[in-house]
Design an enzyme around this catalytic site. Structure first.
Site, PDB file in Angstrom:
ATOM      1  CE  LYS A  62      31.823  40.011  57.567  1.00  0.00           C
ATOM      2  NZ  LYS A  62      31.750  39.359  56.245  1.00  0.00           N
ATOM      3  CB  SER A 131      31.799  42.209  53.861  1.00  0.00           C
ATOM      4  OG  SER A 131      31.597  40.813  54.061  1.00  0.00           O
ATOM      5  CB  SER A 155      33.123  38.784  52.099  1.00  0.00           C
ATOM      6  OG  SER A 155      32.364  39.642  51.295  1.00  0.00           O
TER       7      SER A 155
END
Length: 414
Positions: A62, A131, A155
């Site tokens: 990420k 996210s 998330s």
């Protein structure tokens, strides 16, 4: 999806070379990335390492997690082209285990709520969640067997549910968050996405060296407490259908299942999660807010503007409530091995609604620090629905063992 466990078994048996395993991910990325848009950066020349338990395993990181070989842009124009000098500890742990870092996956700006360009691999008209959008979508699309995400509200678990993958938000601070862009230091948690619970267990064993993740097998006759979190609002019928399917399958497979209410102090902790999150976000993003305010993504900027008046007293009161909640949650695990609840309020919202979905069924467990595992249950109109298995703090191995039990039970009932 690509199973990490299957790849490991085949590599160890000499049936598959690490290079061929990485080539499989390269081919899958080439085939699907143009429509899913899971990656911010992708290294088409990435090669397998020669040693380590994760040799031949392609991993997506990420893009709020520092990497020395790729820029770390945090989903924000403020950090366009930003190149860290060093890898975050989590990235080094993966490399030392033999993993191949194949690229950086999309993140909402500073892991908040503004959507990314990533689309849901099961239906491109819907969000993959946030996210950790790119990490969930890359695993859900069968591009890579393992990806890192983070959870401050919901998330990891929510995008896993939306993209039909397994995922774990481990116990708070089991995995280091050094080198990860901070949003809330009391909440931010690094998590993993994989195809199944066994894949997550093998990934955690290789990354951490923790022996509790070695030789995990499906749990036997677990005691499950079902919680619907009514205080978090109503769910869509599809979410309730998913929970019912999980209850039915678990009961048939020998689990004892009982519906319970959460203690009042725990419900109160759910209410104050945003106070802790937003108070800390103002400190973690103080430079961006003061120096580059107009460049902050619109939904995050509006949220920060709206919470600028939070006081230290608000924060201290909220922390006291959260401590009470943790004590009472601990007592529940005297009677139950795990808790079971929704992973998301329903199916992934349509992309045109410009929402990554709602973390309201996840945020309490992030605040409590308990390990949570998403288990894909069924599809409603072609879109995945998941449930989350929650274990006692520090008992991540049991959360995975029970998730594996539930996966098997659902496979038999399906």
């Amino acid at each position: 999806m690509i199973s990490l466990a299957d790849l490991q078994r085949r590599i160890e048996a000499g049936e598959l070379s690490p290079e061929a395993a990485i080539a499989q991910s390269h081919a899958a990325i080439e085939a699907r990335e143009k429509e899913v848009h899971a990656f911010v950066r992708y290294d088409s020349s990435a090669k397998a390492q020669g040693a380590g338990p994760l040799r031949g395993i392609a991993v997506g990181i990420k893009d709020i997690i520092d990497t020395a070989d790729f820029p770390t842009e945090m989903g924000s124009s403020i950090y366009r082209g930003w190149q860290p000098r060093a890898d975050a500890p989590m990235v080094m742990m993966l490399k030392r285990a033999g993993a191949t870092i194949i690229g950086k996956t999309t993140t909402t700006a500073f892991a908040s709520r503004d959507p990314t360009p990533t689309l849901n691999p099961h239906n491109l008209g819907h969000t993959p969640g946030g996210s950790s959008s790119g990490s969930a979508a890359a695993v859900g699309a069968g591009m890579i067997p393992l990806a890192l995400g983070t959870q401050t509200g919901g998330s990891v678990i929510r995008p896993a549910a939306y993209c039909g993958t397994a995922a774990i938000k481990p116990s708070f601070r089991m995995l280091p968050t050094v080198g990860v862009k901070c949003y809330s230091w009391a909440l931010d948690t690094v998590g993993l996405f994989g195809a199944r619970a066994e894949d997550l267990a093998r990934g955690l064993l290789a990354i951490t060296g923790r022996t509790e993740f070695a030789g995990i097998v499906p749990a036997k006759a677990p005691r499950i407490g079902v919680i619907r979190q009514e205080f978090a609002g109503a769910v869509e019928p599809a979410a309730e259908e998913g929970l019912q399917a999980a209850i039915k399958a678990a009961t048939r497979a020998g689990a004892s299942v009982q519906t319970i209410d959460l203690p009042q102090a725990v419900q109160e902790a759910w209410r104050i999660h945003p106070i802790i999150q937003d108070f800390e976000a103002h400190r973690a993003l103080a430079w961006e807010f003061s120096e580059r305010h107009d460049e902050i993504a619109p939904m995050l900027r509006a949220s920060l503007d709206a919470t600028v008046g939070l006081t230290p007293k608000d924060y201290d009161d909220a922390r006291r409530i959260s401590r009470r909640g943790r004590r009472e949650i601990g007592e529940l695990f005297e009677r139950f091995d795990v808790l079971l609840t929704y992973s998301a309020p329903g199916t992934p919202p349509a992309k045109e609604l410009a929402s990554t979905g709602d973390p309201r069924y996840n945020r309490l467990w992030t605040l409590m620090g308990n390990p949570c595992v998403n288990v894909p249950v069924l599809k409603a109109n072609g879109l995945p629905i998941g449930v989350q298995v929650i274990a006692r703090f520090g008992n991540d191995a049991h959360a995975l063992a029970t998730a594996w039990f539930l996966e098997q039970a659902l496979a038999k009932s399906g």
